[in-house]
Design an enzyme around this catalytic site. Sequence first.
Site, PDB file in Angstrom:
ATOM      1  N   HIS A  61       0.849  -1.188   0.000  1.00 51.25           N
ATOM      2  CA  HIS A  61       0.000   0.000   0.000  1.00 51.25           C
ATOM      3  C   HIS A  61       0.888   1.243   0.000  1.00 51.25           C
ATOM      4  O   HIS A  61       2.095   1.153   0.212  1.00 51.25           O
ATOM      5  CB  HIS A  61      -0.933   0.012   1.215  1.00 51.25           C
ATOM      6  CG  HIS A  61      -0.210   0.048   2.521  1.00 51.25           C
ATOM      7  ND1 HIS A  61      -0.069  -1.056   3.340  1.00 51.25           N
ATOM      8  CD2 HIS A  61       0.444   1.054   3.145  1.00 51.25           C
ATOM      9  CE1 HIS A  61       0.627  -0.730   4.401  1.00 51.25           C
ATOM     10  NE2 HIS A  61       0.962   0.543   4.314  1.00 51.25           N
TER      11      HIS A  61
HETATM   12  C1  T46 Z   1       2.990   0.748   6.859  1.00 49.74           C
HETATM   13  C2  T46 Z   1       3.758  -0.511   7.042  1.00 49.74           C
HETATM   14  C3  T46 Z   1       5.243  -0.267   7.150  1.00 49.74           C
HETATM   15  C4  T46 Z   1      -4.275  -0.809  13.412  1.00 49.74           C
HETATM   16  O1  T46 Z   1      -5.383  -1.064  13.948  1.00 49.74           O
HETATM   17  N1  T46 Z   1      -3.527   0.232  13.880  1.00 49.74           N
HETATM   18  C5  T46 Z   1      -2.330   0.551  13.325  1.00 49.74           C
HETATM   19  O2  T46 Z   1      -1.678   1.519  13.775  1.00 49.74           O
HETATM   20  C6  T46 Z   1      -1.812  -0.250  12.241  1.00 49.74           C
HETATM   21  C7  T46 Z   1      -0.474   0.072  11.606  1.00 49.74           C
HETATM   22  C8  T46 Z   1      -2.579  -1.299  11.814  1.00 49.74           C
HETATM   23  N2  T46 Z   1      -3.783  -1.579  12.393  1.00 49.74           N
HETATM   24  C9  T46 Z   1      -4.544  -2.746  11.942  1.00 49.74           C
HETATM   25  C10 T46 Z   1      -5.076  -2.651  10.518  1.00 49.74           C
HETATM   26  C11 T46 Z   1      -5.072  -4.082  10.058  1.00 49.74           C
HETATM   27  O3  T46 Z   1      -6.273  -4.715  10.458  1.00 49.74           O
HETATM   28  O4  T46 Z   1      -3.668  -3.863  11.949  1.00 49.74           O
HETATM   29  C12 T46 Z   1      -3.927  -4.722  10.847  1.00 49.74           C
HETATM   30  C13 T46 Z   1      -2.658  -4.939  10.012  1.00 49.74           C
HETATM   31  O5  T46 Z   1      -2.324  -3.698   9.352  1.00 49.74           O
HETATM   32  P1  T46 Z   1      -1.689  -3.663   7.874  1.00 49.74           P
HETATM   33  O6  T46 Z   1      -2.238  -4.771   7.085  1.00 49.74           O
HETATM   34  O7  T46 Z   1      -1.876  -2.277   7.338  1.00 49.74           O
HETATM   35  O8  T46 Z   1      -0.145  -3.928   8.212  1.00 49.74           O
HETATM   36  P2  T46 Z   1       1.100  -3.863   7.219  1.00 49.74           P
HETATM   37  O9  T46 Z   1       2.226  -4.554   7.901  1.00 49.74           O
HETATM   38  O10 T46 Z   1       0.743  -4.314   5.863  1.00 49.74           O
HETATM   39  O11 T46 Z   1       1.453  -2.276   7.106  1.00 49.74           O
HETATM   40  C14 T46 Z   1       1.916  -1.559   8.238  1.00 49.74           C
HETATM   41  C15 T46 Z   1       1.195  -0.205   8.345  1.00 49.74           C
HETATM   42  O12 T46 Z   1      -0.225  -0.414   8.312  1.00 49.74           O
HETATM   43  C16 T46 Z   1       1.561   0.758   7.260  1.00 49.74           C
HETATM   44  O13 T46 Z   1       1.134   2.064   7.603  1.00 49.74           O
HETATM   45  O14 T46 Z   1       3.474   1.696   6.249  1.00 49.74           O
HETATM   46  O15 T46 Z   1       3.307  -1.320   8.134  1.00 49.74           O
END
Ligand code: T46
Length: 148
Positions: A61
């Site tokens: 993303h």
């Molecule tokens: C990024 C990369 C480096 C939350 O509820 N609060 C939060 O602060 C974050 C970061 C995530 N979440 C929830 C949203 C999803 O249900 O945790 C779950 C996993 O998040 P996501 O799929 O977005 O995780 P990554 O590892 O793909 O991405 C993360 C960050 O979201 C993003 O901002 O830049 O790490």
Amino acid sequence: MLEELQIKNIKPLNYQIIEFESFGDQRGDLVALEAFKNIPFAINRVYYIFSTGKNVRRGLHAHLTLKQVAIVVRGSCRFLLDNGFEKQEIVMDSPKKGLLIEGTVWREMYNFSEDCVLMVLADQHYDESDYIRDYDQFLEVAQKGHRA
Ligand code: T46
């Protein structure tokens, strides 16, 4: 390459490696992270990623406005950064280094070592509306306004 980017009015890939000072002595090492000192923004959120399998790919993303510094406090992983024009792979394997990502940059994280702990400092609270999770939509946003 830079010249070529300037001719086309394309912004260079927006990332920076920050080298943190480490206060090491016979007891071990200590790195301090401080807003507007070695972290170039007010820190409003900290999250960390761990127990990630070797073949897992995360991220996939971009963000519209978020600024973040990613620090691998243990182990290693790779980042792929993409601004819609150029891509860069970065190996993160030191708790003394931070990866500053700002602007509309597509990011993917992969090749996590078994012990990897990836900590991220962010300038904003979690807001799903700041995410672009569709690559074609990202390309549209990233390339808009940057054409000659
Ligand atoms: C990024 C990369 C480096 C939350 O509820 N609060 C939060 O602060 C974050 C970061 C995530 N979440 C929830 C949203 C999803 O249900 O945790 C779950 C996993 O998040 P996501 O799929 O977005 O995780 P990554 O590892 O793909 O991405 C993360 C960050 O979201 C993003 O901002 O830049 O790490």
